[in-house]
Enzyme design. Structure first.
Site, PDB file in Angstrom:
ATOM      1  N   ASP A   1       4.559   4.387  -3.093  1.00  0.00           N
ATOM      2  CA  ASP A   1       4.810   3.291  -2.158  1.00  0.00           C
ATOM      3  C   ASP A   1       6.190   2.705  -2.395  1.00  0.00           C
ATOM      4  O   ASP A   1       6.809   2.197  -1.452  1.00  0.00           O
ATOM      5  CB  ASP A   1       3.712   2.233  -2.291  1.00  0.00           C
ATOM      6  CG  ASP A   1       2.410   2.776  -1.753  1.00  0.00           C
ATOM      7  OD1 ASP A   1       1.727   3.509  -2.470  1.00  0.00           O
ATOM      8  OD2 ASP A   1       2.114   2.508  -0.565  1.00  0.00           O
TER       9      ASP A   1
HETATM   10  C1  LIG Z   1       2.360   9.024   1.676  1.00  0.00           C
HETATM   11  S1  LIG Z   1       1.346   7.601   1.511  1.00  0.00           S
HETATM   12  C2  LIG Z   1       1.967   6.809   0.133  1.00  0.00           C
HETATM   13  C3  LIG Z   1       0.958   5.879  -0.509  1.00  0.00           C
HETATM   14  O1  LIG Z   1       0.351   4.936   0.405  1.00  0.00           O
HETATM   15  C4  LIG Z   1      -1.037   4.768   0.031  1.00  0.00           C
HETATM   16  O2  LIG Z   1      -1.411   3.422  -0.038  1.00  0.00           O
HETATM   17  P1  LIG Z   1      -2.384   2.770   1.102  1.00  0.00           P
HETATM   18  O3  LIG Z   1      -3.457   3.771   1.410  1.00  0.00           O
HETATM   19  O4  LIG Z   1      -2.899   1.499   0.447  1.00  0.00           O
HETATM   20  O5  LIG Z   1      -1.462   2.483   2.261  1.00  0.00           O
HETATM   21  C5  LIG Z   1      -1.128   5.386  -1.337  1.00  0.00           C
HETATM   22  O6  LIG Z   1      -0.613   4.527  -2.335  1.00  0.00           O
HETATM   23  C6  LIG Z   1      -0.234   6.588  -1.115  1.00  0.00           C
HETATM   24  O7  LIG Z   1       0.053   7.278  -2.261  1.00  0.00           O
END
Ligand SMILES: CSC[C@H]1O[C@H](OP(=O)(O)O)[C@H](O)[C@@H]1O
Length: 364
Positions: free
Chosen positions: A237
């Site tokens: 992220d």
């Molecule tokens: C390519 S997605 C990157 C990252 O986003 C996800 O978080 P969320 O589902 O809370 O938006 C997850 O941390 C992924 O690794």
């Protein structure tokens, strides 16, 4: 069923409601900035790249529908300031906002609508190209790492970093797709990724859809299968200047396991996820999610023992009433536990436990 998280066309912008997957496959229209804020905040659409793309495209839709006499520049700037408040950790949202606001500030007022829409649509197009390059870079690192010893690998991944988190193909799941497409994947393991269950609901859905040999495990199973694993590949992220990486909660657990079992731990992310303005992971804001997301699970309403009607979802409580909760959405993995960061530019490895993203990467 489609794996397309985002649909953007002349009819408008629509997101696949990921709170309902894998049981229900329903697109939600995003007609206004408030719609965009809501679908991101509620995690109907999620994944660092997807969040940035939806925010950008919702501004493009808003500009297409802007009333006569409304100020396009201030609409762009104000809308993105608001959208930035939806989720604090993923840098892609802030990067997209920065790009579109810069365009709005730098062109003639009569050009704002056209140029900002172009920039938003370019973010969407670039993401898909980048994901294929990220997959190639991650695959190349692993082939280089295992050169001369093995060329078919068993890889574990966490959360969802595939087509449902991006414009398509994915980042860490893109590495797994690249390995599979080239005959270099023995098997994939995905963790369920409590509490949102991106792994059991989304990544498992993608792996089954693509017929990739895979096994779902609980988060707590990971340590006991490390003897089967050749590499752990995760998304990001936000990556800071020294390589510290914020990713889904539970990522740090896996990085510590990889280090203990001497397994390469790879972060796969677009270069836009690298925040060179932050020196280290201690500066990253970690989003806290509502405890309801941890102490309950969504389930279809079962009307009776003979039939299951997928009606209005009900939340089923799975924790003792009254217990305190702590529900961070992300954790930070220190750079020293990361073997490589795979980006669309190539892969970066650490020297003296620090990354230098201004140097030239290893090319895939
Ligand atoms: C390519 S997605 C990157 C990252 O986003 C996800 O978080 P969320 O589902 O809370 O938006 C997850 O941390 C992924 O690794």
């Amino acid at each position: 069923m489609s794996l397309q998280a985002i649909i953007y066309n002349l009819d408008g912008l629509f997101v696949l409601d990921q709170l309902l997957l894998p049981h229900q496959h329903k697109y939600v229209p995003v007609k206004t900035i408030e719609d965009s804020f809501s679908v991101i905040k509620k995690m109907q659409v999620r994944g660092a790249p997807a969040i940035g793309i939806v925010a950008a495209l919702s501004v493009a839709v808003g500009l297409r529908n802007l009333g006569e006499g409304e100020d396009a520049k201030h609409f762009v700037i104000d809308s993105l300031e608001h959208l930035k408040e939806s989720r604090p950790t993923a840098v892609n949202l802030f990067e997209a906002a920065h790009q579109l606001q810069n365009v709005a500030r730098s062109v003639h007022p009569s050009q704002v609508k056209e140029k900002v829409i172009q920039e938003a649509e370019a973010i969407l197009d670039k993401d898909l190209r980048d994901n294929h390059a990220i997959g190639a870079a991650g695959r190349q690192f692993l082939l280089d790492h295992y050169k001369g010893t093995k060329s078919k690998l068993t890889v574990l991944t966490h959360c969802n970093t595939g087509s449902l988190a991006t414009s398509g193909y994915g980042t860490a799941l893109g590495v797994i797709r690249a390995l599979h497409e080239n005959g270099n994947l023995e098997h994939a393991f995905c963790t369920e990724t409590r509490p949102y269950n991106q792994g059991s609901r989304l990544t498992a859905f993608e792996l089954v859809h693509d017929r990739i040999p895979a096994t779902l495990v609980t988060d707590s199973t990971a340590a006991s299968i490390m003897n089967k694993i050749d590499a752990i590949v995760v998304g990001a992220d936000r990556v800071t200047r020294n390589g510290d990486t914020a990713n889904k909660i539970g990522t740090l657990n896996l990085a510590v396991l990889a280090n203990y079992f001497n397994i390469p731990f790879i972060v796969a992310a677009p270069f836009s996820s690298i925040d060179l303005n932050l020196a280290s992971g201690s500066q990253i804001t970690i989003e806290q999610r509502p405890s309801i997301e941890m102490i309950t699970v969504r389930g279809p309403v079962v009307k009776n023992s003979n039939a299951t009607e997928f009606g209005k979802d009900e939340r089923i409580h799975i924790a003792a009433p009254g217990i305190n909760t702590y529900c961070p959405a992300f954790d930070v993995t220190p750079a020293k536990l990361i073997a490589a960061v795979a980006t669309e530019k190539g892969y970066y490895t650490a020297t003296k436990e620090k990354f230098s993203f201004t140097d030239s990467p290893e090319l895939a």
